[in-house]
Structures are given as C-alpha cells and as structure tokens.
Design a protein around this motif. Structure first.
Motif, mmCIF file in Angstrom:
data_model
loop_
_atom_site.group_PDB
_atom_site.id
_atom_site.type_symbol
_atom_site.label_atom_id
_atom_site.label_comp_id
_atom_site.label_asym_id
_atom_site.label_seq_id
_atom_site.Cartn_x
_atom_site.Cartn_y
_atom_site.Cartn_z
ATOM 1 N N LYS A 145 -12.381 10.055 -8.299
ATOM 2 C CA LYS A 145 -13.349 10.117 -7.198
ATOM 3 C C LYS A 145 -13.852 8.746 -6.759
ATOM 4 C CE LYS A 145 -14.792 14.831 -8.286
ATOM 5 N NZ LYS A 145 -15.917 15.742 -8.598
ATOM 6 N N VAL A 146 -13.079 7.727 -7.056
ATOM 7 C CA VAL A 146 -13.355 6.400 -6.506
ATOM 8 C C VAL A 146 -13.069 6.468 -5.001
ATOM 9 C CG1 VAL A 146 -12.561 3.990 -6.503
ATOM 10 C CG2 VAL A 146 -12.838 5.221 -8.670
ATOM 11 N N PRO A 147 -13.849 5.812 -4.149
ATOM 12 C CA PRO A 147 -13.631 5.900 -2.698
ATOM 13 C C PRO A 147 -12.178 5.644 -2.303
ATOM 14 C CG PRO A 147 -15.676 4.747 -3.143
ATOM 15 C CD PRO A 147 -15.034 4.997 -4.475
ATOM 16 N N GLN A 148 -11.675 6.470 -1.388
ATOM 17 C CA GLN A 148 -10.259 6.431 -1.012
ATOM 18 C C GLN A 148 -9.853 5.106 -0.373
ATOM 19 O OE1 GLN A 148 -9.019 10.003 0.858
ATOM 20 N NE2 GLN A 148 -6.900 9.359 1.114
ATOM 21 N N LYS A 149 -10.818 4.387 0.190
ATOM 22 C CA LYS A 149 -10.500 3.107 0.829
ATOM 23 C C LYS A 149 -9.992 2.069 -0.184
ATOM 24 C CE LYS A 149 -15.284 1.388 0.543
ATOM 25 N NZ LYS A 149 -16.460 0.946 1.325
ATOM 26 N N GLN A 150 -10.159 2.364 -1.471
ATOM 27 C CA GLN A 150 -9.675 1.443 -2.505
ATOM 28 C C GLN A 150 -8.223 1.717 -2.901
ATOM 29 O OE1 GLN A 150 -12.328 0.828 -5.847
ATOM 30 N NE2 GLN A 150 -14.151 1.224 -4.589
ATOM 31 N N PHE A 151 -7.590 2.685 -2.222
ATOM 32 C CA PHE A 151 -6.218 3.059 -2.564
ATOM 33 C C PHE A 151 -5.345 3.131 -1.324
ATOM 34 C CE2 PHE A 151 -9.131 5.074 -5.548
ATOM 35 C CZ PHE A 151 -8.618 4.672 -6.772
ATOM 36 N N VAL A 152 -4.056 2.966 -1.553
ATOM 37 C CA VAL A 152 -3.058 3.204 -0.516
ATOM 38 C C VAL A 152 -2.188 4.370 -0.982
ATOM 39 C CG1 VAL A 152 -1.057 2.266 0.705
ATOM 40 C CG2 VAL A 152 -3.012 0.790 0.205
ATOM 41 N N LYS A 153 -1.991 5.345 -0.117
ATOM 42 C CA LYS A 153 -1.160 6.492 -0.461
ATOM 43 C C LYS A 153 0.291 6.194 -0.105
ATOM 44 C CE LYS A 153 -0.804 11.494 0.249
ATOM 45 N NZ LYS A 153 -1.375 12.678 0.939
ATOM 46 N N GLU A 154 1.201 6.483 -1.045
ATOM 47 C CA GLU A 154 2.623 6.201 -0.835
ATOM 48 C C GLU A 154 3.464 7.374 -1.322
ATOM 49 O OE1 GLU A 154 3.669 2.672 -2.952
ATOM 50 O OE2 GLU A 154 2.078 1.450 -2.058
ATOM 51 N N LEU A 155 4.678 7.452 -0.808
ATOM 52 C CA LEU A 155 5.653 8.430 -1.291
ATOM 53 C C LEU A 155 6.681 7.691 -2.145
ATOM 54 C CD1 LEU A 155 6.709 11.427 -1.086
ATOM 55 C CD2 LEU A 155 8.223 10.588 0.732
ATOM 56 N N LEU A 156 6.788 8.081 -3.419
ATOM 57 C CA LEU A 156 7.794 7.464 -4.281
ATOM 58 C C LEU A 156 9.194 7.807 -3.782
ATOM 59 C CD1 LEU A 156 6.340 8.250 -7.843
ATOM 60 C CD2 LEU A 156 6.391 6.012 -6.707
ATOM 61 N N SER A 157 10.070 6.833 -3.769
ATOM 62 C CA SER A 157 11.456 7.093 -3.376
ATOM 63 C C SER A 157 12.183 7.811 -4.509
ATOM 64 C CB SER A 157 12.173 5.778 -3.064
ATOM 65 O OG SER A 157 12.363 5.033 -4.267
ATOM 66 N N ILE A 158 13.328 8.388 -4.181
ATOM 67 C CA ILE A 158 14.144 9.046 -5.205
ATOM 68 C C ILE A 158 14.529 8.044 -6.290
ATOM 69 C CG2 ILE A 158 16.363 10.198 -5.641
ATOM 70 C CD1 ILE A 158 16.130 11.331 -2.756
ATOM 71 N N ASN A 159 14.884 6.829 -5.877
ATOM 72 C CA ASN A 159 15.289 5.798 -6.840
ATOM 73 C C ASN A 159 14.141 5.418 -7.779
ATOM 74 O OD1 ASN A 159 17.898 5.675 -5.896
ATOM 75 N ND2 ASN A 159 17.518 3.960 -4.510
ATOM 76 N N GLN A 160 12.925 5.332 -7.236
ATOM 77 C CA GLN A 160 11.771 4.991 -8.075
ATOM 78 C C GLN A 160 11.516 6.064 -9.132
ATOM 79 O OE1 GLN A 160 9.096 4.356 -4.590
ATOM 80 N NE2 GLN A 160 8.376 2.528 -5.671
ATOM 81 N N ILE A 161 11.584 7.324 -8.709
ATOM 82 C CA ILE A 161 11.368 8.429 -9.647
ATOM 83 C C ILE A 161 12.484 8.460 -10.684
ATOM 84 C CG2 ILE A 161 11.158 10.945 -9.874
ATOM 85 C CD1 ILE A 161 10.199 10.913 -6.891
ATOM 86 N N GLU A 162 13.710 8.290 -10.213
ATOM 87 C CA GLU A 162 14.863 8.291 -11.112
ATOM 88 C C GLU A 162 14.734 7.199 -12.170
ATOM 89 O OE1 GLU A 162 19.617 7.273 -10.782
ATOM 90 O OE2 GLU A 162 18.557 8.004 -9.001
ATOM 91 N N GLU A 163 14.324 6.005 -11.750
ATOM 92 C CA GLU A 163 14.171 4.894 -12.685
ATOM 93 C C GLU A 163 13.108 5.206 -13.739
ATOM 94 O OE1 GLU A 163 13.082 0.100 -12.722
ATOM 95 O OE2 GLU A 163 13.247 1.181 -10.813
ATOM 96 N N SER A 164 12.004 5.795 -13.311
ATOM 97 C CA SER A 164 10.944 6.145 -14.261
ATOM 98 C C SER A 164 11.415 7.194 -15.249
ATOM 99 C CB SER A 164 9.697 6.650 -13.515
ATOM 100 O OG SER A 164 9.003 5.583 -12.913
ATOM 101 N N LEU A 165 12.159 8.191 -14.773
ATOM 102 C CA LEU A 165 12.653 9.236 -15.668
ATOM 103 C C LEU A 165 13.659 8.681 -16.669
ATOM 104 C CD1 LEU A 165 13.069 12.284 -13.241
ATOM 105 C CD2 LEU A 165 11.134 11.688 -14.707
ATOM 106 N N GLN A 166 14.545 7.803 -16.203
ATOM 107 C CA GLN A 166 15.498 7.161 -17.113
ATOM 108 C C GLN A 166 14.751 6.355 -18.173
ATOM 109 O OE1 GLN A 166 18.576 7.681 -17.455
ATOM 110 N NE2 GLN A 166 19.732 7.756 -15.552
ATOM 111 N N ASN A 167 13.714 5.654 -17.753
ATOM 112 C CA ASN A 167 12.927 4.856 -18.693
ATOM 113 C C ASN A 167 12.204 5.736 -19.710
ATOM 114 O OD1 ASN A 167 13.711 2.450 -17.519
ATOM 115 N ND2 ASN A 167 11.902 2.299 -16.214
ATOM 116 N N ILE A 168 11.700 6.883 -19.248
ATOM 117 C CA ILE A 168 11.035 7.821 -20.157
ATOM 118 C C ILE A 168 11.995 8.281 -21.245
ATOM 119 C CG2 ILE A 168 10.129 10.180 -20.313
ATOM 120 C CD1 ILE A 168 8.760 9.657 -17.572
ATOM 121 N N VAL A 169 13.196 8.675 -20.826
ATOM 122 C CA VAL A 169 14.216 9.126 -21.792
ATOM 123 C C VAL A 169 14.562 8.001 -22.758
ATOM 124 C CG1 VAL A 169 16.599 9.931 -22.052
ATOM 125 C CG2 VAL A 169 15.154 10.876 -20.232
#
Length: 340
Positions: A145-169
């Motif tokens: 609940k920190v004011p929204q002006k302190q954040f930028v909303k983004e959509l993770l790309s498929i590659n970004q998600i894939e990289e994170s999942l590979q790293n998790i494994v």
C-alpha cells in the motif's frame, strides 16, 4: 454425446506419497492446493514468506533461501505504522523492527534446511504484470500500500519469466539434484489489470513454462540418448525423463469447468467446487495410488473431528470419540510426522 471438453493430464512418473517433502510456492491458488495437502496430512510447506505472484520475485526469494542470505535493516522499511519488506507478503509485516527481522530470518533458516530434502516443488504463477520500485529499480513482490506513484507497472516478457524459472530450477537443484518440479498457472483472473491484459499475462506465463519444460526435456533426451549410444541400446524416451512437469489447472478451469457457477461471488476466484475438482485431477495424476487408502482414513478422521454433536455427553458420542482417538493413534504410529 459430449457436452464439454476434457483436459488430458499427463500422469507423473514421480508421484507424491507420504515420504515426499513438498514445497508449494506462488499465488493464492498455491494456498488452495496447500490446504488440501494439509487436510490429508502430507509433509507440505506452503508459501513460507506468503503469497508471491510473479516469477522474478520468486526467483529472488529462492536465491536468498538457497544462499541463506539473511534479511537486514537495508531490506526493510517503515510505512503506515508497520515494518515491511518488498520481497515478502504483508502478512509478515510487524510494528516491531527487531521482531520483524527475527521472524523473517527464522523462516529463512527453516526453509533453507528444508530444501535439501525436498522431493517436489510446486510453483503456481499468478501474473506476468509486476511493479518496479522507481527508487531502487527493483521488482517488488508486494507494494504494501505504498503510493502507486513510487512504482512503474510493467509486463514481464516471456524470456524474462523463462530465465527466472530456469534459475529457480538451477538454484534448488544445486543443493538438491533430485528435486522434481510441478509448474502450474493460477486459474484466478486478475481483472484489475484488464480483461485483455489478464489473457496476455497468462499467455506469457504458459509460454515461458512450456519453453522451460521443453528445454529440460531436450536436455534429458540428449543425456539419455548419449547413454544409450554408449551402451549400444535404443530405448523409447518419454517426457518422464524430465524433472519438470506441467499441471494444467488454468486450462481445467477455463475449458472443463467453463462456467460462472464454478467461481466465487467476485467472479474471479474458483469456488470450492472448482478447487475440489482441480485437486481431484491433481490427485489422480500426481499422487501415488499407494497412499489413497491412507488418504481415505485421514479424511474420515478429519470429518470426524469437524463433527459437532447435538448431545456431546451421550454414551454413543463418547464411544464415537474413543473410536476416533484409536484411529488417530494408529495412524500417528504408522506415520510419526502426522499430528491431529
């Protein structure tokens, strides 16, 4: 005549039983599944740091767990009378800084000890939409609940998600090479992002998971083929070579159930009927048939414990309680980690 499409779920080559130690991570649907595991008394831990919706935040948390990297004052902040951490859910926020840090590091230590003996890690991704803190340029797991002006909303790309999942494994298998992974996408609809945006978000998650699955399978296939060539053998390789499987919870909700009567009143979350049905499909395909009888016994005990009699002092009810206690004692001797 068929009035619905049936989702085909691949049967796991590494089914869960009562010897399995399980870690469930991710969205609120992971909590739904975790409650089922708890009901049937499996050795399961669900979201030790609370609900986490996106893959990048999950990767960051798992890296901290694997490396046993303790939380310090630089990882927390004070807002609205509470101490928070952008890496964890607000359920752990606390008005006392020292208690807050102590709690976080106790959970970290315990989870670090657990991962070396895991047999299954179940990860449920909720969304590809993330919030990045402008000051730190870091993706957060929770905005608290920190004011929204302190954040930028983004959509993770498929590659970004894939990289994170590979790293998790890779991270978890660096300390536990035998750990098996079950990935799934939450059937909860994140309509606050928009209808089209929710569909796009889920599509990115599904594409990334399947890319990781296919890469993992290809590696397993290559290793097995090389071994077969050395042994002058030729064998049929299946997806079971992979340490990663995909459970289609999202697809079951959208295609098999496919009706608002399977949603709660907000029309966004699966209701109990839907959760029970999805769990049933998971049970059939990912839980060993060898434990079905024990699950039935535990279910009968749990229902007995929930029973509220009209006349608790009657002889028949006391007999019922004694019989229930005997069943509980017998099961607790058979499976010492179980406690009712």
């Amino acid at each position: 005549m068929q009035f619905r499409t049936k989702i085909q779920v691949e049967k796991s080559a590494f089914p869960i039983d009562y010897d399995s130690k399980i870690l469930l991570l991710g969205s609120c649907f992971a909590e739904n599944m975790g409650m089922k595991f708890d009901f049937f008394k499996f050795q399961a831990t669900t979201n030790p740091f609370g609900i986490i919706f996106n893959a990048v935040s999950l990767e960051k948390l798992i890296r901290r767990i694997v490396e046993n990297n303790k939380f310090t004052e630089k990882d927390i902040f004070f807002h609205n009378d509470l101490w928070h951490c952008f890496e964890v859910h607000s359920e752990w926020s606390n008005p006392d800084k020292e208690i807050f840090l102590s709690n976080l590091n106790s959970i970290l230590e315990l989870t670090n000890q657990q991962i070396s003996s895991l047999k299954h890690c179940i990860i449920t991704l909720g969304t590809s939409w993330i919030y990045r803190n402008i000051e730190s340029n870091e993706i957060v797991a929770n905005c608290h609940k920190v004011p929204q002006k302190q954040f930028v909303k983004e959509l993770l790309s498929i590659n970004q998600i894939e990289e994170s999942l590979q790293n998790i494994v890779s991270l978890l298998q660096s300390v536990n090479p035998d750990c098996k992974f079950i990935f799934t996408v939450s059937p909860v609809r994140h309509i606050k992002d928009g209808f089209t945006e929710n569909t796009l978000s889920k599509a990115h998650l599904i594409a990334a998971i399947h890319s990781v699955f296919n890469q993992n399978f290809s590696t397993s296939l290559e290793l097995t083929t090389n071994q077969n060539q050395k042994n002058n053998k030729l064998s049929r390789i299946t997806h079971h070579s992979s340490s990663i499987t995909y459970f289609p919870a999202y697809e079951i909700m959208l295609d098999e159930l496919r009706d608002y009567r399977f949603y709660t009143e907000d029309m966004l979350h699966p209701n109990q009927t839907a959760i029970d049905y999805i769990w049933e499909q998971f049970l059939i395909n990912h839980i060993s048939e060898s434990v079905y009888e024990i699950m039935d016994e535990i279910s009968a005990i749990q229902k007995g414990l929930q029973h509220r009699p009209f006349n608790p002092n009657t002889e028949s009810h006391q007999k019922f309680l004694n019989n229930l206690k005997l069943k509980m004692t017998t099961l607790e001797k058979k499976l010492p980690f179980i406690s009712f």
